[in-house]
Scaffold this motif. Structure first.
Motif, PDB file in Angstrom:
ATOM      1  N   ALA A 165       0.825  -1.211   0.000  1.00 20.73           N
ATOM      2  CA  ALA A 165       0.000   0.000   0.000  1.00 20.73           C
ATOM      3  C   ALA A 165       0.861   1.264   0.000  1.00 20.73           C
ATOM      4  O   ALA A 165       0.543   2.249  -0.681  1.00 20.73           O
ATOM      5  CB  ALA A 165      -0.931  -0.012   1.209  1.00 20.73           C
ATOM      6  N   GLU A 166       1.960   1.237   0.762  1.00 21.08           N
ATOM      7  CA  GLU A 166       2.851   2.396   0.799  1.00 21.08           C
ATOM      8  C   GLU A 166       3.456   2.659  -0.573  1.00 21.08           C
ATOM      9  O   GLU A 166       3.475   3.806  -1.056  1.00 21.08           O
ATOM     10  CB  GLU A 166       3.959   2.168   1.825  1.00 21.08           C
ATOM     11  CG  GLU A 166       4.942   3.322   1.916  1.00 21.08           C
ATOM     12  CD  GLU A 166       6.107   3.044   2.850  1.00 21.08           C
ATOM     13  OE1 GLU A 166       6.720   4.010   3.310  1.00 21.08           O
ATOM     14  OE2 GLU A 166       6.400   1.853   3.101  1.00 21.08           O
ATOM     15  N   GLU A 211       2.344   1.640  -3.521  1.00 17.52           N
ATOM     16  CA  GLU A 211       1.289   2.026  -4.465  1.00 17.52           C
ATOM     17  C   GLU A 211       0.950   3.501  -4.322  1.00 17.52           C
ATOM     18  O   GLU A 211       0.780   4.213  -5.326  1.00 17.52           O
ATOM     19  CB  GLU A 211       0.045   1.174  -4.240  1.00 17.52           C
ATOM     20  CG  GLU A 211       0.195  -0.270  -4.682  1.00 17.52           C
ATOM     21  CD  GLU A 211      -0.957  -1.137  -4.185  1.00 17.52           C
ATOM     22  OE1 GLU A 211      -2.018  -0.570  -3.835  1.00 17.52           O
ATOM     23  OE2 GLU A 211      -0.796  -2.366  -4.128  1.00 17.52           O
ATOM     24  N   GLU A 212       0.860   3.979  -3.084  1.00 17.07           N
ATOM     25  CA  GLU A 212       0.546   5.395  -2.865  1.00 17.07           C
ATOM     26  C   GLU A 212       1.659   6.286  -3.398  1.00 17.07           C
ATOM     27  O   GLU A 212       1.401   7.308  -4.054  1.00 17.07           O
ATOM     28  CB  GLU A 212       0.321   5.663  -1.376  1.00 17.07           C
ATOM     29  CG  GLU A 212      -0.022   7.121  -1.077  1.00 17.07           C
ATOM     30  CD  GLU A 212      -0.253   7.373   0.395  1.00 17.07           C
ATOM     31  OE1 GLU A 212      -0.248   8.552   0.789  1.00 17.07           O
ATOM     32  OE2 GLU A 212      -0.434   6.404   1.156  1.00 17.07           O
ATOM     33  N   ALA A 232       1.506   6.241  -7.190  1.00 19.48           N
ATOM     34  CA  ALA A 232       0.352   6.995  -7.682  1.00 19.48           C
ATOM     35  C   ALA A 232       0.598   8.497  -7.622  1.00 19.48           C
ATOM     36  O   ALA A 232      -0.020   9.263  -8.366  1.00 19.48           O
ATOM     37  CB  ALA A 232      -0.893   6.634  -6.874  1.00 19.48           C
ATOM     38  N   ASN A 233       1.524   8.905  -6.735  1.00 20.89           N
ATOM     39  CA  ASN A 233       1.855  10.314  -6.594  1.00 20.89           C
ATOM     40  C   ASN A 233       3.181  10.668  -7.279  1.00 20.89           C
ATOM     41  O   ASN A 233       3.842  11.638  -6.903  1.00 20.89           O
ATOM     42  CB  ASN A 233       1.892  10.697  -5.113  1.00 20.89           C
ATOM     43  CG  ASN A 233       0.498  10.774  -4.517  1.00 20.89           C
ATOM     44  OD1 ASN A 233      -0.221  11.744  -4.727  1.00 20.89           O
ATOM     45  ND2 ASN A 233       0.107   9.733  -3.791  1.00 20.89           N
ATOM     46  N   TYR A 254       1.369  -2.845  -7.696  1.00 16.62           N
ATOM     47  CA  TYR A 254       2.609  -2.082  -7.877  1.00 16.62           C
ATOM     48  C   TYR A 254       3.382  -2.606  -9.076  1.00 16.62           C
ATOM     49  O   TYR A 254       3.937  -1.829  -9.859  1.00 16.62           O
ATOM     50  CB  TYR A 254       3.462  -2.161  -6.605  1.00 16.62           C
ATOM     51  CG  TYR A 254       4.776  -1.432  -6.723  1.00 16.62           C
ATOM     52  CD1 TYR A 254       4.826  -0.046  -6.675  1.00 16.62           C
ATOM     53  CD2 TYR A 254       5.973  -2.128  -6.900  1.00 16.62           C
ATOM     54  CE1 TYR A 254       6.032   0.631  -6.793  1.00 16.62           C
ATOM     55  CE2 TYR A 254       7.176  -1.459  -7.018  1.00 16.62           C
ATOM     56  CZ  TYR A 254       7.199  -0.082  -6.961  1.00 16.62           C
ATOM     57  OH  TYR A 254       8.394   0.583  -7.090  1.00 16.62           O
TER      58      TYR A 254
END
Length: 410
Positions: free
Chosen positions: A86-87, A89-90, A93-94, A131
């Motif tokens: 999740a880290e 992917e975030e 995404a940014n 990812y």
């Protein structure tokens, strides 16, 4: 002659400005083992000099990793690291830029139960699926570089005195990545242009299939309609160029998932999951691996192939001339980042979305419909040699030489 410090500085510059190509205001994420800290600090400095808003360093420790596989309960390996995925992917995404520093011992997990390793890799691969899709569609910039560790250097140069092994591996790395030149960045721009010339020529041909022939290998690989030959110089979703591997000598595309037939024999050892797989062969029917054998690492190879349904198929075919700098060095590096750039290679597992027209914006289902493979893994293995001949098969069935005796025929 350049000093060690000058070459190291140029190497870090390449990693940050050519590999990850960090942009002003961007978050820069570095993943590395703790024993590479000195080199990582130089990368951090280069990242901020390039204008990074923040440089995040994520350290691992080989000894800690080994202890987990020796001592942790079985059920812990079945738990996907969703928080880790999740880290990333975030961050992706940014529009973060990612750099991985590879330094692990090729035999880190020697003696560990392969089932524990396989269970961990399956859980990790499942968690990292999104990812990985980001990576393979070039959503963000990402790259990999190497840094010597004592265990890795000892494996590569076992006949040298221990005090000389790491420094010798550094010199080999500097030569392979052109960091020993006065202007490595300019040299890399020229190198990428040369690779692109080969990719363009192959794209213009639009071959329907490739036929590989060498001792122990007789393999036909069909190519999907609309396939794209690429090289490691890519462009991310924001239009920023980057180079996914430093070094790189390959041009590559995706095979048609169901169009691989015949047998392929490895030409170099494969370091996978901290274990060595060597002297192995794979037999394919309609794309699927139906038989395999390894003189070393049979259990590890079996678990790799059994990772999921997609790991029974290929996701990449890459062409590398035998007379390339890494191959001509005569060094066996025992790490795929280097050895795959000394030899033609194939990859078990997922295809890159960037290897088919329009693929970067397709869903996994759409990619599958176009003949692309989907898997939680992607593992390159080397199969080229000085005796490798490769023929392109045209739409009307004609055969044209692409490689003869291990080198480009055009």
């Amino acid at each position: 002659m350049l000093s060690f410090e000058q070459k190291l500085d140029r190497y870090a510059e390449l990693a940050v400005k050519v590999g990850a190509n960090v942009q002003p205001g961007q978050v820069f994420v570095i993943s590395a083992m703790i024993d590479t800290a000195e080199f990582v600090r130089l990368l951090v400095r280069k990242g901020y000099e390039a204008g990074a808003k923040q440089v995040i360093v994520k350290y691992g420790d080989e000894t800690v990793n080994r202890l987990r596989f020796e001592m942790a309960p079985e059920e812990s390996f079945q738990e996907p690291p969703k928080w880790h995925a999740a880290e990333l992917e975030e961050l992706a995404a940014n529009n973060a830029a990612f750099l991985t520093v590879l330094s692990s011992s090729p035999e880190l997990m020697k003696g560990i139960d392969p089932e524990r390793i396989s269970t961990h890799q399956r859980a990790f691969g499942q968690a990292m699926a999104k990812y990985r899709q980001y990576q393979q569609a070039d959503k963000m910039s990402w790259t990999g570089v190497a840094c010597p560790s004592p265990d890795w250097a000892a494996k590569v140069f076992p006949n040298l005195p221990a005090a000389e092994q790491v420094s010798q591996l550094w010199e080999a790395i500097f030569a392979a990545v052109r960091a020993d030149l006065e202007d490595p960045v300019a040299a890399w721009e020229e190198h990428i242009e040369r690779l692109e010339t080969k990719a363009v020529a192959l794209n213009n041909k639009k071959y329907q299939a490739l036929h590989f022939l060498s001792p122990g290998t007789d393999l036909t690989v069909e190519l999907p309609e609309g396939h794209i030959w690429a090289q490691a110089g890519s462009v991310n979703e924001q239009g920023t160029p980057f180079v996914a591997n430093i070094p790189t000598e390959e041009v590559y595309t995706a095979p048609a998932k169901l169009g691989v037939n015949g047998t392929v024999t490895s030409s170099k050892p494969l370091s996978y999951g901290g274990s060595i797989i060597d002297r192995f062969s794979l037999t394919f029917e309609n794309g699927r691996i139906v038989d395999f054998h390894a003189e070393e690492g049979q259990d590890t190879l079996e678990r790799l192939i059994s990772m999921d349904e997609g790991s029974h198929y290929l996701g990449e075919v890459a062409l590398v001339p035998f007379h390339s700098p890494i191959s001509e060095s005569g060094i066996l590096y025992y790490t795929t980042l280097y050895d795959e750039n000394a030899s033609c290679h194939l990859a078990i597992g997922s295809s890159y979305a960037s290897n088919i027209q329009g693929g970067k914006t397709m869903s996994p289902e759409e990619l599958s419909a176009r003949g692309m493979n989907n898997s939680i893994t992607h593992v390159d293995f080397m199969m080229g040699s000085p005796e490798t001949d490769i023929y392109g098969i045209t739409a009307n069935g004609e055969r044209e030489a692409i490689f003869l005796k291990g080198d480009w025929a055009f």
